[in-house]
Motif scaffolding. Structure first.
Motif, mmCIF file in Angstrom:
data_model
loop_
_atom_site.group_PDB
_atom_site.id
_atom_site.type_symbol
_atom_site.label_atom_id
_atom_site.label_comp_id
_atom_site.label_asym_id
_atom_site.label_seq_id
_atom_site.Cartn_x
_atom_site.Cartn_y
_atom_site.Cartn_z
ATOM 1 N N HIS A 294 0.854 -1.193 0.000
ATOM 2 C CA HIS A 294 0.000 0.000 0.000
ATOM 3 C C HIS A 294 0.885 1.237 0.000
ATOM 4 C CE1 HIS A 294 -3.273 2.748 0.771
ATOM 5 N NE2 HIS A 294 -2.656 3.193 1.853
ATOM 6 N N VAL A 295 0.700 2.092 -0.989
ATOM 7 C CA VAL A 295 1.467 3.330 -1.095
ATOM 8 C C VAL A 295 0.839 4.369 -0.170
ATOM 9 C CG1 VAL A 295 2.253 5.167 -2.620
ATOM 10 C CG2 VAL A 295 2.139 2.807 -3.462
ATOM 11 N N LEU A 296 1.623 4.835 0.792
ATOM 12 C CA LEU A 296 1.138 5.829 1.742
ATOM 13 C C LEU A 296 1.218 7.240 1.189
ATOM 14 C CD1 LEU A 296 2.930 4.447 4.923
ATOM 15 C CD2 LEU A 296 0.517 4.159 4.336
ATOM 16 N N ARG A 297 2.295 7.519 0.475
ATOM 17 C CA ARG A 297 2.522 8.876 -0.022
ATOM 18 C C ARG A 297 3.419 8.788 -1.249
ATOM 19 N NH1 ARG A 297 3.186 14.307 1.821
ATOM 20 N NH2 ARG A 297 5.062 15.313 0.987
ATOM 21 N N GLU A 298 3.089 9.560 -2.273
ATOM 22 C CA GLU A 298 3.910 9.572 -3.479
ATOM 23 C C GLU A 298 3.732 10.929 -4.154
ATOM 24 O OE1 GLU A 298 5.160 6.574 -7.101
ATOM 25 O OE2 GLU A 298 3.189 6.357 -6.144
ATOM 26 N N GLU A 299 4.637 11.840 -3.841
ATOM 27 C CA GLU A 299 4.588 13.163 -4.453
ATOM 28 C C GLU A 299 5.915 13.888 -4.211
ATOM 29 O OE1 GLU A 299 2.650 16.250 -1.480
ATOM 30 O OE2 GLU A 299 1.234 14.603 -1.898
ATOM 31 N N GLY A 300 6.240 14.760 -5.147
ATOM 32 C CA GLY A 300 7.434 15.574 -5.013
ATOM 33 C C GLY A 300 8.720 14.782 -4.880
ATOM 34 N N GLY A 301 8.820 13.643 -5.548
ATOM 35 C CA GLY A 301 10.020 12.822 -5.454
ATOM 36 C C GLY A 301 10.108 12.001 -4.187
ATOM 37 N N GLU A 302 9.069 12.037 -3.373
ATOM 38 C CA GLU A 302 9.050 11.270 -2.128
ATOM 39 C C GLU A 302 8.015 10.164 -2.247
ATOM 40 O OE1 GLU A 302 8.185 12.131 2.627
ATOM 41 O OE2 GLU A 302 8.905 13.742 1.306
ATOM 42 N N ARG A 303 8.391 8.977 -1.782
ATOM 43 C CA ARG A 303 7.483 7.829 -1.853
ATOM 44 C C ARG A 303 7.633 6.977 -0.598
ATOM 45 N NH1 ARG A 303 6.767 2.412 -3.383
ATOM 46 N NH2 ARG A 303 4.960 2.060 -4.739
ATOM 47 N N TRP A 304 6.494 6.672 0.032
ATOM 48 C CA TRP A 304 6.471 5.798 1.199
ATOM 49 C C TRP A 304 5.422 4.716 0.975
ATOM 50 C CZ3 TRP A 304 9.972 6.080 5.076
ATOM 51 C CH2 TRP A 304 10.746 7.234 5.141
ATOM 52 N N ALA A 305 5.796 3.485 1.308
ATOM 53 C CA ALA A 305 4.878 2.362 1.087
ATOM 54 C C ALA A 305 5.024 1.341 2.204
ATOM 55 C CB ALA A 305 5.149 1.703 -0.266
ATOM 56 N N LEU A 306 3.922 0.714 2.514
ATOM 57 C CA LEU A 306 3.889 -0.403 3.467
ATOM 58 C C LEU A 306 3.764 -1.709 2.694
ATOM 59 C CD1 LEU A 306 1.476 0.862 6.275
ATOM 60 C CD2 LEU A 306 3.903 0.285 6.564
ATOM 61 N N ARG A 307 4.474 -2.699 3.147
ATOM 62 C CA ARG A 307 4.392 -4.024 2.541
ATOM 63 C C ARG A 307 4.266 -5.064 3.640
ATOM 64 N NH1 ARG A 307 7.744 -8.207 2.113
ATOM 65 N NH2 ARG A 307 7.497 -9.685 0.384
ATOM 66 N N ALA A 308 3.313 -5.979 3.470
ATOM 67 C CA ALA A 308 3.159 -7.091 4.402
ATOM 68 C C ALA A 308 3.145 -8.382 3.603
ATOM 69 C CB ALA A 308 1.865 -6.953 5.206
ATOM 70 N N GLY A 309 3.781 -9.409 4.134
ATOM 71 C CA GLY A 309 3.864 -10.673 3.417
ATOM 72 C C GLY A 309 3.695 -11.858 4.338
ATOM 73 N N LEU A 310 3.037 -12.887 3.823
ATOM 74 C CA LEU A 310 2.831 -14.141 4.546
ATOM 75 C C LEU A 310 3.201 -15.285 3.616
ATOM 76 C CD1 LEU A 310 1.688 -15.791 6.990
ATOM 77 C CD2 LEU A 310 -0.538 -15.691 5.830
ATOM 78 N N ALA A 311 4.052 -16.195 4.091
ATOM 79 C CA ALA A 311 4.455 -17.348 3.286
ATOM 80 C C ALA A 311 4.259 -18.623 4.089
ATOM 81 C CB ALA A 311 5.910 -17.219 2.853
#
Length: 713
Positions: A294-311
């Motif tokens: 899930h992308v939290l923020r993406e603007e002005g050359g800044e990008r923050w994302a959360l990633r969760a994984g289950l295997a």
């Protein structure tokens, strides 16, 4: 150069073809970039690797990374991962458990002899438990992350780690059906289908079925693979990915031939020293991987994302096998053996959560990764066994073998019944800093809290340990020009050991330290690149035999590996592409209770190298391609040389060096139908890929030709 159309569409281009980030540039004078089945044109050289977990291009990353692209696998005709291993610098083959799994050493250092090499699959641990030889039908690329990876992934080898990246769904319908027939009764069929199921859901399914004979008497393997994948755009900026895999591998366990009087040519390379009546050993595994980003923020050359994984991964080995003992009897022809029934099962559950961001703070670009991971692993091993004795030897005459009928095989009796449990919680942090135009700094650390218990269900003894590990890494890159990079890094690693000593105490983990320095080059158009790296690695707390208690182990060994490796990959011009590798490795024992200090490590040649060249053009209005490869491996130790052997003047047992060649060709008969021909071991040379001891030596396959048809629809 003009690309008229590209058969990759939608917003998942970056995720679907990371192995070909510059694919439109690389596909000169090719109308269509193919995304399913064998590719006719594509990239050898990659600019990114998922396993590095950073947005830094590989040229700027202070670490040697070699990416074996899908195009490379296709040009090699690789149907198994080990078909590609000889074409990567610093990689040497290791004991493969009688053909039942993949196993290599990177930079001279192998993994656990009972579990194999350090391996990831889509960033999740892929080698805890049991997994048969990996099929390439659902593999997009293989990333060789050289050097310690513990700062990101925890328990691993300081020489390097593999990350296998599987194929992802695409947003355009495409299907490919392939069929192959070849020498030694090889028959193989694969299916690759992908496309949208709905506006926000895409699928991909890869399947393979293979029956393969061999030059080895009685040895036939059968394999089936089913690998579904789904991508769901759950909301703007939110993507859910699922990748599954079911694989089943069946065949006789084949420990290879024995050296007679120190000579490997005393027996034909077809000679089987087990018992055909044992039947097949079956290795089965199931893998499910679910990730949410899930992308939290993406603007002005800044990008923050959360990633969760289950295997979730389950594996098993089931079946009976007859295996030779360590040495021939004094008559030089009688080989005593043991017979084992294995019923092994494993289950591995992994949960990951990561926050990743790219931002500028204080005028410095940061690529930050903060992650937590936990896993629960269970390993059940039940073995029934019969050992040879002087009164009732279970033996075979290697010069004139007579095989037994099922009713003549000895009865196996209970030997091992254990349950191992592992629990781990980890926190890791990494930051890649862009210090102006010319400098990059990569720093990372991981903290692991590990719990292990081993229950001997026959004796009731329970052994536990709770080691903690801190694994740091620091690297720096200097970019003196747009084409060149100088880099250096250092890191630490650890890997838990299984089993107990004679007193029932748990064996402490291995610890490693590695430093690396080198240079990288990339062509102006990004189509080709090369890496040269020097390394120095030490590993301590290595499990070794306990001389005071035969049959038991202690943690007392240490090994060292020094040398260099180099890789060159890419498009040389509009027609030629190349893959070349070279490694020079000095790997030796530096401390041990039993082994000779200074002895080389098993199966690690001092020098090995490879070259693969492919030419593509047009004849009679139809595209075609021809290519060839050559691999070389110098002589190498064939077993672990002991101090007792040295004192007795026993000759060193070595595997001879070898050079092997292969040819490949293809012709596109119609826009949707292609014919291919692959010939391995072109000159039918006798060679030996690996050994565990002088009575477990794996001969390489004889010359084999494979004819294939690839259809797209």
């Amino acid at each position: 150069m003009k690309v008229q159309s590209v058969s990759v569409a939608g917003s998942l281009v970056a995720g679907a073809v990371l192995a070909m980030p510059c694919v439109a540039v690389l596909a000169q004078e090719v109308d269509v970039v193919e995304v399913v089945g064998r590719r006719s044109a594509g990239a050898y050289h990659a600019s990114e690797a998922d396993g590095a977990k950073t947005s830094l291009p590989l040229r700027e990353l202070p670490q040697a990374v070699r990416v074996m692209s899908r195009q490379s696998l296709d040009d090699l005709g690789a149907t198994r991962v080990d078909d590609a291993l000889d074409y990567v610098g610093g990689v040497s083959r290791q004991n493969n458990f009688g053909g039942m799994w993949d196993n290599i050493a990177i930079r001279g250092l192998a993994g656990d002899s009972n579990t194999g090499m350090a391996l990831l699959q889509n960033g999740f641990a892929g080698n805890r438990g049991y997994h048969g030889p990996r099929d390439t039908a659902n593999i997009e690329r293989i990333e060789f992350l050289k050097g310690p990876a513990a700062a990101l992934y925890g328990a691993s080898e300081p020489g390097g780690t593999l990350n296998i990246v599987t194929k992802r769904p695409l947003w355009r319908s495409a299907q490919a059906l392939e069929a192959y027939a070849g020498s030694d009764d090889l028959y193989r069929t694969t299916l690759d289908a992908t496309g949208p199921l709905a506006a926000d859901v895409a699928y991909r399914i890869n399947a393979a079925a293979e029956k393969r004979g061999s030059m080895r008497d009685f040895v036939t393997t059968r394999r089936t693979l089913l690998a579904p994948a789904l991508t769901w755009r759950a909301a703007p900026g939110t993507t859910v990915d699922y990748r599954g895999e079911w694989q089943r591998h069946r065949g006789l366990m084949d420990r290879g031939i024995a050296a007679v009087g120190g000579r490997l040519d005393a027996l034909p390379r077809s000679r089987f020293l087990g018992e055909p009546a044992d039947g097949d050993l079956t290795v089965a595994n199931t893998t499910h991987q679910l990730t949410l980003e899930h992308v939290l923020r993406e603007e002005g050359g800044e990008r923050w994302a959360l990633r969760a994984g289950l295997a979730w991964k389950e594996g098993s080995i089931l079946g009976t096998a007859t295996e030779s003992s360590a040495a021939l009897q004094p008559d030089g022809r009688t080989l005593r053996r043991q017979r084992r029934f294995r019923d092994y099962e494993s289950r591995d559950i992994v949960l990951q959560a990561e926050l990743a961001g790219q931002a500028r703070w204080g005028g410095i670009g940061h690529d930050v990764l903060l992650g937590v991971e936990g896993y629960r692993f269970r390993n059940d091993q039940r073995m029934l066994r019969v050992l040879p004795s002087t009164t009732a030897p279970y033996a075979i005459d290697v010069l004139a073998p007579v095989y037994r009928t099922p009713d003549q095989l000895p009865q196996v009796l209970p030997a091992t019944d254990t349950r191992e449990r592992q629990r781990n919680e980890a926190l890791y942090l990494q930051d890649a800093l862009r210090l102006g135009d010319a400098w990059r700094l990569l720093a990372g650390v991981r903290l692991d809290r590990y719990e292990q218990s081993l229950v001997n269900r026959r004796s009731g003894v329970v052994t536990t340990q709770t080691p903690h590990a801190v694994s740091p890494r620091l690297g720096v890159s200097y970019l003196p020009s747009p084409r060149w990079t100088l880099f250096a890094n250092a890191g630490r690693s650890f890997r838990p050991n299984s089993g107990t000593d004679a007193a029932g105490a748990a064996l402490a983990p291995e610890h490693g330290r590695a430093v690396e320095a080198g240079a990288k080059w990339e062509s102006a158009d990004g189509r080709a690149g090369a890496t040269l790296a020097l390394f120095d690695i030490d590993k301590r707390d290595v499990v070794t035999a306990d001389p005071a208690n035969p049959g038991y182990s202690i943690v007392a060994g240490a090994v060292r590996s020094r040398g260099l490796d180099a890789d060159l990959t890419g498009q040389l011009d509009r027609h030629w592409r190349a893959n070349a590798s070279l490694s020079v490795i000095d790997a030796e024992v530096v401390r041990d209770n039993v082994l000779e200090v200074g002895a080389g490590l098993v199966n690690v040649p001092r020098v090995n190298g490879s070259v693969l060249l492919t030419y593509e053009g047009v004849a009679a209005g139809r595209p075609f391609g021809v290519g060839g490869g050559v691999t070389y491996s110098a002589r190498r130790p064939g077993d672990s040389r002991t101090q007792v052997q040295v004192a007795a003047g026993t000759p060193v047992f070595e595997l001879p060096g070898y050079t092997q060649a292969r040819l490949t060709a293809w012709w596109r008969v119609t826009p949707r139908l292609r014919v291919s021909l692959d010939i391995d071991n072109l000159f039918d040379r006798t060679f030996y890929t690996s050994s565990y001891q002088s009575t477990w030596v794996a001969p390489g396959a004889r010359r084999a030709a494979v004819l294939g048809l690839q259809a797209k629809f």
